[in-house]
Design a protein around this motif. Structure first.
Motif, mmCIF file in Angstrom:
data_model
loop_
_atom_site.group_PDB
_atom_site.id
_atom_site.type_symbol
_atom_site.label_atom_id
_atom_site.label_comp_id
_atom_site.label_asym_id
_atom_site.label_seq_id
_atom_site.Cartn_x
_atom_site.Cartn_y
_atom_site.Cartn_z
ATOM 1 N N VAL A 116 24.349 43.247 37.762
ATOM 2 C CA VAL A 116 23.417 44.140 38.446
ATOM 3 C C VAL A 116 24.012 44.910 39.473
ATOM 4 C CG1 VAL A 116 21.856 41.496 39.144
ATOM 5 C CG2 VAL A 116 23.672 42.362 40.531
ATOM 6 N N ARG A 117 22.891 45.799 39.847
ATOM 7 C CA ARG A 117 23.350 46.795 40.641
ATOM 8 C C ARG A 117 22.717 46.964 42.343
ATOM 9 N NH1 ARG A 117 26.414 51.267 38.121
ATOM 10 N NH2 ARG A 117 26.139 50.929 35.773
ATOM 11 N N PHE A 118 23.522 47.156 43.228
ATOM 12 C CA PHE A 118 23.005 47.559 44.663
ATOM 13 C C PHE A 118 23.435 48.605 45.204
ATOM 14 C CE2 PHE A 118 23.550 42.682 44.145
ATOM 15 C CZ PHE A 118 22.326 42.416 44.304
ATOM 16 N N GLY A 119 22.572 49.766 45.048
ATOM 17 C CA GLY A 119 22.995 51.169 45.148
ATOM 18 C C GLY A 119 23.813 51.433 44.141
ATOM 19 N N GLU A 120 25.114 51.883 44.641
ATOM 20 C CA GLU A 120 26.411 52.377 43.584
ATOM 21 C C GLU A 120 27.315 51.255 43.357
ATOM 22 O OE1 GLU A 120 27.813 56.170 44.671
ATOM 23 O OE2 GLU A 120 26.173 56.627 45.426
ATOM 24 N N ALA A 121 26.968 49.899 43.703
ATOM 25 C CA ALA A 121 27.972 48.973 43.513
ATOM 26 C C ALA A 121 27.355 48.081 42.489
ATOM 27 C CB ALA A 121 28.023 47.938 44.923
ATOM 28 N N ARG A 122 28.180 47.828 41.302
ATOM 29 C CA ARG A 122 28.032 47.158 40.023
ATOM 30 C C ARG A 122 28.462 45.914 40.374
ATOM 31 N NH1 ARG A 122 29.905 47.585 34.493
ATOM 32 N NH2 ARG A 122 28.416 47.099 33.134
ATOM 33 N N LEU A 123 27.746 44.843 40.080
ATOM 34 C CA LEU A 123 28.318 43.473 40.206
ATOM 35 C C LEU A 123 28.132 42.307 38.967
ATOM 36 C CD1 LEU A 123 29.838 41.730 42.462
ATOM 37 C CD2 LEU A 123 27.410 40.933 42.965
ATOM 38 N N GLU A 154 33.964 45.525 37.111
ATOM 39 C CA GLU A 154 35.200 45.579 37.816
ATOM 40 C C GLU A 154 35.140 44.454 38.921
ATOM 41 O OE1 GLU A 154 38.083 48.305 40.805
ATOM 42 O OE2 GLU A 154 36.402 49.104 39.490
ATOM 43 N N HIS A 155 33.901 44.332 39.286
ATOM 44 C CA HIS A 155 33.681 43.271 40.699
ATOM 45 C C HIS A 155 32.738 42.216 40.231
ATOM 46 C CE1 HIS A 155 35.817 46.604 42.731
ATOM 47 N NE2 HIS A 155 34.559 47.188 42.450
ATOM 48 N N ALA A 156 33.200 41.164 40.566
ATOM 49 C CA ALA A 156 32.334 39.895 40.064
ATOM 50 C C ALA A 156 32.045 38.918 41.114
ATOM 51 C CB ALA A 156 32.672 39.397 38.670
ATOM 52 N N VAL A 157 31.213 37.811 41.134
ATOM 53 C CA VAL A 157 31.087 36.713 41.987
ATOM 54 C C VAL A 157 30.428 35.595 41.045
ATOM 55 C CG1 VAL A 157 28.776 37.394 42.732
ATOM 56 C CG2 VAL A 157 30.256 36.033 44.294
ATOM 57 N N ALA A 158 31.335 34.255 41.612
ATOM 58 C CA ALA A 158 30.951 33.401 40.718
ATOM 59 C C ALA A 158 30.717 32.104 41.903
ATOM 60 C CB ALA A 158 32.020 32.870 39.594
ATOM 61 N N GLY A 159 29.962 31.242 41.394
ATOM 62 C CA GLY A 159 29.739 30.116 42.389
ATOM 63 C C GLY A 159 28.979 28.984 41.883
ATOM 64 N N ARG A 244 31.291 42.720 50.844
ATOM 65 C CA ARG A 244 31.031 44.084 50.646
ATOM 66 C C ARG A 244 31.658 44.504 49.332
ATOM 67 N NH1 ARG A 244 33.092 45.723 54.992
ATOM 68 N NH2 ARG A 244 31.298 46.487 56.104
ATOM 69 N N VAL A 245 30.859 44.921 48.459
ATOM 70 C CA VAL A 245 31.178 45.255 46.946
ATOM 71 C C VAL A 245 31.247 46.891 47.156
ATOM 72 C CG1 VAL A 245 30.493 45.119 44.854
ATOM 73 C CG2 VAL A 245 29.565 43.324 46.392
ATOM 74 N N PRO A 246 32.441 47.160 46.582
ATOM 75 C CA PRO A 246 32.835 48.571 46.470
ATOM 76 C C PRO A 246 31.988 49.251 45.484
ATOM 77 C CG PRO A 246 34.920 47.433 46.435
ATOM 78 C CD PRO A 246 33.542 46.479 46.234
ATOM 79 N N ALA A 247 31.658 50.430 45.723
ATOM 80 C CA ALA A 247 30.743 51.312 44.788
ATOM 81 C C ALA A 247 31.656 51.513 43.431
ATOM 82 C CB ALA A 247 30.811 52.988 45.249
ATOM 83 N N GLY A 248 30.756 51.666 42.456
ATOM 84 C CA GLY A 248 31.120 51.572 41.005
ATOM 85 C C GLY A 248 31.465 50.451 40.296
ATOM 86 N N GLY A 249 32.259 50.027 39.149
ATOM 87 C CA GLY A 249 32.605 48.872 38.701
ATOM 88 C C GLY A 249 32.006 48.725 37.537
#
Length: 249
Positions: A116-123, A154-159, A244-249
């Motif tokens: 997914v994307r939130f603005g310019e942050a891709r996760l 580049e950025h990911a979350v798991a839970g 806080r997820v950085p832009a890009g990724g």
């Protein structure tokens, strides 16, 4: 209790998001209380375990999402229980439900995943509910890490519900590869099981190294979350993280 940061998009394109992980016990308890807890946490993403899997499971999950001002992202019966919900703030790139190898005599497990994307942050996002059996659980963590890497972000979350404590080898393997968000920035309560007598942390949220953890824990005392609702909603306590997820990724 210090409030968690609200969701927002930063001027540099990074995104502050709220992520909730919650074992909802197939919605067999007080679903109104469950929806109130979720809505009060105001999450951008909800990583669900034990979503309804059988008769009319899609309708039940959709009803919970609507009551919580969210939409279904992926998972449910097609992932053997894990599911993802999201707010309309998320832009969905893709989703995939993954069934793990079945061990005869044990419950089928799976992952609900998405990018997914939130603005310019891709996760990349993954919800899991790991095995009760020690060796199978450890093997599933390896599959989880491979799947998370395979999302191509580049950025990911798991839970999810790990069925393991921080001292266990499965939990430690995840905490070595990823940030254990509670350990990095504890907020709220620590223990997730059981609501009437919290004494162990078996549910957790993890993030890749580039993500900044702003706070993570059980939202007891969070505005709008009552102890009565937490006890009535299900047999686990939720975990809420602000990231806080950085832009890009």
């Amino acid at each position: 209790m210090t409030a968690l940061p609200n969701s927002l998009t930063e001027p540099d394109g990074s995104a502050v998001i709220r992520v909730l992980s919650y074992n909802i016990r197939s919605m067999r308890d007080d679903t109104d209380a469950l929806a109130r807890v979720i809505a009060a946490c105001d999450p951008d993403l909800v990583l669900i375990q034990e979503a309804p899997r059988f008769f009319r499971w899609r309708k039940k999950l959709a009803r919970l999402a609507a009551a919580s001002d969210l939409v279904i992202l992926s998972g449910g019966g097609t992932a053997a229980g894990p599911a993802l919900l999201c707010s309309l703030r998320a832009t969905v790139e893709r989703t995939e439900d993954v069934l793990l190898p079945l061990t005869p005599g044990l419950h089928r497990r799976g992952f609900a995943t998405a990018v997914v994307r939130f603005g310019e942050a891709r996760l990349g996002v993954l919800s899991c509910h790991l095995s009760l059996q020690t060796d199978e659980r450890y093997e599933q963590v390896g599959m989880l890490l491979d799947r998370l890497a395979g999302l191509g972000t580049e950025h990911a979350v798991a839970g999810g519900d790990l069925n393991d404590r921080p001292t266990g080898r499965t939990f430690r393997r995840l905490a070595t590869a990823l940030q254990d968000c509670w350990a990095v920035k504890p907020w709220g309560g620590e223990y997730t099981s059981i609501p009437t007598d919290p004494h162990q942390r078996i549910d957790a949220i993890f993030a890749t190294a580039g993500i900044e953890v702003l706070g993570c824990g059980v939202p007891s005392g969070h505005e709008g979350v009552t102890d009565a609702d937490l006890r009535a909603a299900t047999d686990h306590l939720p975990v809420l993280a602000a990231l806080r997820v950085p832009a890009g990724g």
